[in-house]
Write a protein that holds these residues in place. Structure first.
Motif, PDB file in Angstrom:
ATOM      1  N   SER A   1     -28.975 -21.268  26.693  1.00 10.81           N
ATOM      2  CA  SER A   1     -27.582 -20.882  26.448  1.00 10.81           C
ATOM      3  C   SER A   1     -26.626 -22.014  26.806  1.00 10.81           C
ATOM      4  O   SER A   1     -26.694 -22.583  27.896  1.00 10.81           O
ATOM      5  N   PRO A   2     -25.687 -22.336  25.900  1.00 10.98           N
ATOM      6  CA  PRO A   2     -24.690 -23.361  26.227  1.00 10.98           C
ATOM      7  C   PRO A   2     -23.710 -22.832  27.274  1.00 10.98           C
ATOM      8  O   PRO A   2     -23.292 -21.672  27.218  1.00 10.98           O
ATOM      9  N   ILE A   3     -23.347 -23.681  28.215  1.00 10.82           N
ATOM     10  CA  ILE A   3     -22.371 -23.290  29.236  1.00 10.82           C
ATOM     11  C   ILE A   3     -21.098 -24.129  29.110  1.00 10.82           C
ATOM     12  O   ILE A   3     -20.225 -24.082  29.964  1.00 10.82           O
ATOM     13  N   THR A   4     -21.041 -24.894  28.008  1.00 14.72           N
ATOM     14  CA  THR A   4     -19.839 -25.653  27.684  1.00 14.72           C
ATOM     15  C   THR A   4     -19.540 -25.462  26.202  1.00 14.72           C
ATOM     16  O   THR A   4     -20.322 -24.835  25.475  1.00 14.72           O
ATOM     17  N   ASN A   5     -18.426 -26.023  25.775  1.00 20.93           N
ATOM     18  CA  ASN A   5     -18.167 -26.126  24.347  1.00 20.93           C
ATOM     19  C   ASN A   5     -19.206 -27.059  23.727  1.00 20.93           C
ATOM     20  O   ASN A   5     -19.779 -27.913  24.397  1.00 20.93           O
ATOM     21  N   VAL A   6     -19.468 -26.873  22.433  1.00 16.51           N
ATOM     22  CA  VAL A   6     -20.400 -27.735  21.702  1.00 16.51           C
ATOM     23  C   VAL A   6     -19.572 -28.715  20.882  1.00 16.51           C
ATOM     24  O   VAL A   6     -18.738 -28.307  20.076  1.00 16.51           O
ATOM     25  N   GLU A   7     -19.775 -30.004  21.093  1.00 15.89           N
ATOM     26  CA  GLU A   7     -19.002 -31.027  20.396  1.00 15.89           C
ATOM     27  C   GLU A   7     -19.864 -31.725  19.343  1.00 15.89           C
ATOM     28  O   GLU A   7     -21.024 -32.057  19.597  1.00 15.89           O
ATOM     29  N   ASN A   8     -19.283 -31.936  18.162  1.00 20.39           N
ATOM     30  CA  ASN A   8     -19.930 -32.722  17.112  1.00 20.39           C
ATOM     31  C   ASN A   8     -19.313 -34.115  17.105  1.00 20.39           C
ATOM     32  O   ASN A   8     -18.100 -34.256  16.926  1.00 20.39           O
ATOM     33  N   ILE A   9     -20.131 -35.133  17.274  1.00 22.01           N
ATOM     34  CA  ILE A   9     -19.656 -36.506  17.314  1.00 22.01           C
ATOM     35  C   ILE A   9     -20.507 -37.351  16.363  1.00 22.01           C
ATOM     36  O   ILE A   9     -21.730 -37.254  16.369  1.00 22.01           O
ATOM     37  N   THR A  10     -19.832 -38.170  15.548  1.00 23.44           N
ATOM     38  CA  THR A  10     -20.540 -39.038  14.616  1.00 23.44           C
ATOM     39  C   THR A  10     -20.615 -40.456  15.166  1.00 23.44           C
ATOM     40  O   THR A  10     -19.596 -41.050  15.528  1.00 23.44           O
TER      41      THR A  10
ATOM     42  N   THR B   1     -26.458 -49.597   9.619  1.00 20.12           N
ATOM     43  CA  THR B   1     -26.619 -50.450   8.433  1.00 20.12           C
ATOM     44  C   THR B   1     -26.985 -49.572   7.248  1.00 20.12           C
ATOM     45  O   THR B   1     -26.967 -48.337   7.342  1.00 20.12           O
ATOM     46  N   GLU B   2     -27.350 -50.234   6.137  1.00 21.58           N
ATOM     47  CA  GLU B   2     -27.763 -49.463   4.962  1.00 21.58           C
ATOM     48  C   GLU B   2     -28.977 -48.599   5.267  1.00 21.58           C
ATOM     49  O   GLU B   2     -29.132 -47.507   4.728  1.00 21.58           O
ATOM     50  N   ARG B   3     -29.846 -49.072   6.151  1.00 24.11           N
ATOM     51  CA  ARG B   3     -31.076 -48.343   6.435  1.00 24.11           C
ATOM     52  C   ARG B   3     -31.076 -47.662   7.793  1.00 24.11           C
ATOM     53  O   ARG B   3     -31.953 -46.862   8.084  1.00 24.11           O
ATOM     54  N   VAL B   4     -30.117 -47.999   8.627  1.00 26.34           N
ATOM     55  CA  VAL B   4     -29.924 -47.288   9.892  1.00 26.34           C
ATOM     56  C   VAL B   4     -28.717 -46.375   9.690  1.00 26.34           C
ATOM     57  O   VAL B   4     -27.573 -46.825   9.690  1.00 26.34           O
ATOM     58  N   LYS B   5     -28.980 -45.098   9.485  1.00 22.66           N
ATOM     59  CA  LYS B   5     -27.943 -44.161   9.080  1.00 22.66           C
ATOM     60  C   LYS B   5     -27.169 -43.628  10.288  1.00 22.66           C
ATOM     61  O   LYS B   5     -27.675 -43.580  11.412  1.00 22.66           O
ATOM     62  N   PRO B   6     -25.932 -43.180  10.052  1.00 20.88           N
ATOM     63  CA  PRO B   6     -25.149 -42.577  11.143  1.00 20.88           C
ATOM     64  C   PRO B   6     -25.834 -41.318  11.676  1.00 20.88           C
ATOM     65  O   PRO B   6     -26.571 -40.638  10.956  1.00 20.88           O
ATOM     66  N   LEU B   7     -25.581 -41.030  12.939  1.00 22.72           N
ATOM     67  CA  LEU B   7     -26.073 -39.803  13.571  1.00 22.72           C
ATOM     68  C   LEU B   7     -24.894 -38.888  13.841  1.00 22.72           C
ATOM     69  O   LEU B   7     -23.925 -39.283  14.493  1.00 22.72           O
ATOM     70  N   ILE B   8     -24.963 -37.672  13.319  1.00 24.02           N
ATOM     71  CA  ILE B   8     -23.986 -36.642  13.675  1.00 24.02           C
ATOM     72  C   ILE B   8     -24.637 -35.812  14.769  1.00 24.02           C
ATOM     73  O   ILE B   8     -25.621 -35.103  14.527  1.00 24.02           O
ATOM     74  N   ALA B   9     -24.109 -35.940  15.984  1.00 23.85           N
ATOM     75  CA  ALA B   9     -24.746 -35.335  17.157  1.00 23.85           C
ATOM     76  C   ALA B   9     -23.999 -34.084  17.604  1.00 23.85           C
ATOM     77  O   ALA B   9     -22.765 -34.064  17.629  1.00 23.85           O
ATOM     78  N   ARG B  10     -24.755 -33.050  17.946  1.00 27.54           N
ATOM     79  CA  ARG B  10     -24.206 -31.836  18.552  1.00 27.54           C
ATOM     80  C   ARG B  10     -24.520 -31.902  20.036  1.00 27.54           C
ATOM     81  O   ARG B  10     -25.690 -31.934  20.425  1.00 27.54           O
ATOM     82  N   ILE B  11     -23.477 -31.929  20.850  1.00 32.32           N
ATOM     83  CA  ILE B  11     -23.640 -32.213  22.273  1.00 32.32           C
ATOM     84  C   ILE B  11     -23.076 -31.064  23.105  1.00 32.32           C
ATOM     85  O   ILE B  11     -21.959 -30.601  22.872  1.00 32.32           O
ATOM     86  N   ALA B  12     -23.856 -30.599  24.092  1.00 32.06           N
ATOM     87  CA  ALA B  12     -23.394 -29.544  25.004  1.00 32.06           C
ATOM     88  C   ALA B  12     -24.278 -29.560  26.249  1.00 32.06           C
ATOM     89  O   ALA B  12     -25.348 -30.177  26.272  1.00 32.06           O
ATOM     90  N   ILE B  13     -23.821 -28.863  27.287  1.00 35.22           N
ATOM     91  CA  ILE B  13     -24.633 -28.651  28.487  1.00 35.22           C
ATOM     92  C   ILE B  13     -25.193 -27.233  28.414  1.00 35.22           C
ATOM     93  O   ILE B  13     -24.475 -26.287  28.080  1.00 35.22           O
ATOM     94  N   TYR B  14     -26.470 -27.105  28.741  1.00 34.84           N
ATOM     95  CA  TYR B  14     -27.161 -25.827  28.612  1.00 34.84           C
ATOM     96  C   TYR B  14     -27.724 -25.373  29.954  1.00 34.84           C
ATOM     97  O   TYR B  14     -28.131 -26.180  30.781  1.00 34.84           O
ATOM     98  N   ASP B  15     -27.756 -24.051  30.107  1.00 32.91           N
ATOM     99  CA  ASP B  15     -28.506 -23.405  31.176  1.00 32.91           C
ATOM    100  C   ASP B  15     -29.623 -22.645  30.485  1.00 32.91           C
ATOM    101  O   ASP B  15     -29.397 -21.569  29.918  1.00 32.91           O
ATOM    102  N   GLY B  16     -30.804 -23.230  30.466  1.00 36.09           N
ATOM    103  CA  GLY B  16     -31.881 -22.652  29.662  1.00 36.09           C
ATOM    104  C   GLY B  16     -31.576 -22.858  28.192  1.00 36.09           C
ATOM    105  O   GLY B  16     -31.337 -23.970  27.738  1.00 36.09           O
TER     106      GLY B  16
END
Length: 873
Positions: free
Chosen positions: A806-815, A789-804
């Protein structure tokens, strides 16, 4: 520290650690001559080549059983069967001072078997600076490969020692035109004996091996493999020989994903990817691939351009039956992708701003076509005046808004040299001009003609539309009478039409402690500046002089000084917006202190639009106005303590990017007798005659004048003439000209402000953790926790699987930005590709979601990985 000092320090530590006998084998007799320089307090030094063996053993074991001894034996050790001191060797602390051993010890490595390997890297280890940087990476249990990777990281100045980082650091130094030339770091690899080790690692992780392996060919294969892995169909036949084996392809996705994700290195990726695209003749293969085939591809800018072109064609071909949800989904995915990301900067080889504007324009055009399809049958007709007003302020205004936003976006893209929207623009123009403006203006015109005769009253069953000439009494005076100490700010922006006011109100409602409610009013007719500005002022009467000057209580209302003089009687003051904006807090508070009402005048849209030389920039002027007003309102509230603000306008406007033709000109060519003032969209005069080609009325009815004038306005959207520019016009009776906003703004305080807090939308992962992954590519389904909504803003998320860490997958940006009430539309799929390596099925890895804007962790879930054949992806 010198070698001798290093030896002495190490020996001293060995004896302090409780070793009574230390056995030093100096195989190369390097320190024989310097032996006498050692000073080891309380330690007896025995040279085994100068003392009888039995005597030495007698001293060690019988004569001085508590005495610390350093046994020094120069030259290579004898065979075991000839070694009188074999037993001593076994229980004494071993010591060696050859360079390899010294390096082993200096690096803190545990494995003595690494001496030969370090000896082979002697040239690298001979430099103090390289040694110092190497120490930061080395771990005590490192083996040969780990040591070599650390050395490669030092040479390439990589931040980490993993192979992906080293490859990226090497490849980004390739020549950017033809991938020729040899990077300086690669030359040093040869100098330090690291080449063979590097290619061995590359073969193991990526499956790449050639008779003459090269960085150029490695880069091409990585990019082709990343492209292939992201396609939803088989790779074109002529490119398949350039693709890596399956396990290498999976690693290419992760490796290049990390490269694109690097703020320091991504620009180089962008350049090199364009070179590779040219080398492999990528453009020849794209026509056979659909948008859906390439939906997940991030490798090449050429793919992004092709998708945008195909999307434009799809919109044109399906405009009468357009699937808006499908277009939105495609655009959303593209804007989350690499080449149009709002999180990344605009660069020479990644023109993200024009790319985003292209996608914006495509979506706006699609929404226009969808609106037309839904309004096709009698959608531009209403029963009566109030119904028309409600239809426009609730729905039809959006057509004007989308038309503006489309041209704003397409103009910005075109200025950057992007002509991709060229074929779409005429269709948008035809929709807006031939269908919307022409149809709506004629339908509404019939009603408007009746209203002109009926004192401009727009009545509903339960309410009526506010008239502009009653603005002060109904909206300003009403607020002032509630509290004697209340102050009201009235911001009047020349030509701010309703659709732009709606965007401004939505923007303000996205700010903490701000509450903005938009209403509408019907402005005076003719809808032009002098009359509209006068109508908004407090007064007892409104009149015209014989030359067309508007009088407020007998005074001219033209100009800031005259308006201020009129406001004095109401404890008010007039000021220009730019003057107020320039004031510092103390100065501004002092300025407003003695006034209960402050009229603030802003003029950008009319100033730009009402000139033939600048009217083409009208929509940019609207954007500037929205930004200006937002900043002005914030300053009044935050710096000057304003708590009651009204934003309105003197009139709206009509504007089309295409210049009008002769058919848009009213058939009347001569001014009627009695004309005082003649403009493109209206005539003012005394005793004007009736004419079937125009709407005739009196300002006494439409502006509340006492001694008013007659007027003519053309029917529909026609102009009387084109002099001085004809694309931007106002003065007539169309809804775009006479419907103006009233935005009522308050600063919320105390408990009320809690409801205005701004937050980002929360998300969840569907399913129960720990999530089990059994294939190299895994799909996660995320869902918003509520609508945006006007006051609940979109989230741009950076998503990946990590080992400690360090990422062990590609990093995806999803809105996550869905505003629908349908929960099914809140879901988004995210596909992550694991790098090819060995995974412990008993270990817990983490699926981590971070806010791309702030870096704050939004979500963390345990993941287990259990793949039967981890190296055969």
């Amino acid at each position: 520290m010198s070698s001798l000092e290093n030896i002495q320090s190490t020996l001293t530590k060995l004896f302090k650690d409780g070793h009574r006998i230390v056995f030093w084998q100096d195989s190369d007799r390097e320190f024989e001559e310097a032996l006498h320089q050692l000073t080891l307090d309380g330690v007896s030094l025995i040279r085994l080549d100068q003392e009888p063996a039995l005597l030495v053993k007698y001293r060690l074991e019988i004569e001085a059983p508590e005495q610390p001894f350093l046994l020094y034996q120069p030259g290579p050790p004898p065979p075991h069967e000839e070694d009188w001191f074999l037993d001593v060797r076994l229980y004494a602390a071993p010591f060696a001072a050859d360079r390899a051993t010294m390096h082993l010890r200096e690096l803190g490595l545990h494995q003595q078997s690494l001496r030969d390997h370090l000896a082979e890297r002697a040239i690298f280890l001979s430099n103090k600076d390289r040694m110092a940087r190497l120490k930061k990476f080395i771990q005590p249990d490192d083996g040969e490969e780990a040591i070599d990777r650390s050395m490669m990281a030092v040479v390439t100045k990589a931040d980490q020692t993993d192979l992906f980082n080293i490859i990226i650091a090497l490849l980004q130094e390739l020549d950017g035109d033809a991938l020729e030339g040899i990077p300086t770091a690669w030359t040093e690899f040869g100098k330090f004996g690291l080449e063979q080790s590097f290619w061995k690692m590359v073969e193991e992780r990526f499956g790449y091996s050639e008779e003459s392996s090269s960085l150029r060919n490695l880069l091409i294969r990585l990019m082709v493999s990343d492209f292939a892995k992201s396609l939803h169909v088989p790779l074109p036949t002529s490119l398949r020989h350039l693709s890596l084996p399956e396990r290498g392809a999976a690693n290419s996705v992760v490796c290049l994903g990390q490269w694109r994700d690097s703020a320091k290195r991504s620009q180089r990726y962008e350049h090199l990817s364009s070179v590779v695209a040219s080398i492999i003749k990528l453009d020849e293969h794209l026509p056979n691939l659909s948008i859906e085939d390439m939906a997940d591809v991030k490798t090449f800018l050429e793919v992004e351009k092709n998708i945008a072109s195909q999307l434009r064609t799809r919109i044109l071909e399906t405009k009468n039956i357009i699937n808006l949800d499908e277009i939105r989904s495609i655009v959303s995915q593209r804007l989350d992708g690499y080449w149009a990301s709002n999180q990344l900067s605009n660069t020479e080889h990644a023109p993200r701003i024009p790319m985003r504007r292209v996608y914006d324009a495509l979506l706006y055009a699609s929404e226009l076509f969808d609106l037309k399809n839904n309004l096709q049958y009698d959608g531009l007709k209403a029963q009566g005046p109030k119904d028309y007003f409600d239809l426009y302020t609730q729905r039809l205004y959006r057509v004007d808004q989308l038309y503006r936003l489309f041209h704003e976006a397409s103009t910005e893209a075109k200025k950057s040299g992007w002509d991709i929207l060229k074929s779409l623009a005429p269709e948008v123009e035809a929709l807006y001009g031939n269908w919307f403006i022409q149809t709506l203006s004629l339908n509404w015109g019939v009603v408007a003609e009746e209203l002109v005769r009926d004192k401009w009253r727009i009545l509903g069953i339960n309410d009526s539309v506010s008239k502009q000439f009653e603005f002060y009494d109904k909206h300003v005076k009403f607020l002032l009478e509630k509290n004697d100490s209340r102050r009201v700010f009235v911001i009047i922006s020349d030509a701010l039409r309703y659709e732009a006011g709606k965007e401004l109100a939505d923007q303000l409602n996205g700010k903490y402690r701000f509450s903005a409610r938009i209403e509408s009013q019907v402005c005076v007719l003719p809808s032009y500046t002098a009359l509209g500005m006068a109508a908004l002022l407090p007064r007892k009467r409104l009149d015209y002089t014989d030359n067309g000057t508007v009088l407020v209580d007998g005074q001219s209302s033209s100009g800031l000084e005259q308006r201020s003089k009129i406001l004095e009687s109401f404890k008010g003051k007039a000021i220009k917006a730019e003057t107020l904006m320039s004031m510092k807090q103390a100065e501004g508070r002092e300025f407003i202190r003695d006034f209960r009402v402050v009229y603030v005048y802003h003029n950008v849209i009319d100033a730009i639009g009402d000139s033939a030389s600048t009217e083409e920039d009208t929509f940019q002027a609207v954007r500037t106005t929205i930004n200006d007003l937002s900043a002005l309102i914030s300053k009044i509230v935050n710096d000057f303590g304003g708590n009651n603000l009204l934003v309105t306008s003197d009139h709206g406007f009509l504007f089309q990017l295409d210049a009008p033709s002769e058919i848009d000109k009213n058939a009347i060519t001569n001014k009627p007798p009695g004309t005082i003032l003649s403009k493109k969209r209206y005539l003012l005069g005394r005793d004007l005659p009736q004419d079937p080609m125009v709407i005739k009325g009196s300002t006494n009815n439409t502006a509340g004048t006492t001694d008013g004038l007659d007027f003519w306005v053309p029917k529909g959207a026609n102009r009387f003439h084109f002099v001085g520019g004809a694309r931007f016009v106002h003065g007539g009776a169309t809804l775009q000209e006479v419907v103006v906003p009233i935005i009522k703004i308050q600063q919320m305080k105390g408990k009320s402000s809690e409801a205005t807090k701004i937050r980002t939308v929360g998300i969840s992962v569907l399913g129960s953790p720990p999530f089990k992954i059994t294939t190299n590519r895994h799909r996660f389904v995320f869902i918003q926790n509520e609508a945006v909504t006007e006051r609940v803003k979109p989230l741009i998320a950076r998503i990946a699987i990590y080992d400690g860490d360090s990422p062990i997958t590609n990093v995806e940006n999803i809105t996550f930005d869905n505003q629908s009430k349908d929960l099914n539309e809140w879901k988004k799929d995210v596909r992550l590709t694991l790098s090819s390596r060995t995974y412990d099925k008993k270990s817990r890895y983490q699926l981590i979601v971070r806010n791309a804007d702030t870096g704050v962790e939004e979500l963390r879930m345990d993941v287990t990985i259990d793949m039967a054949f981890s190296n055969d992806f």
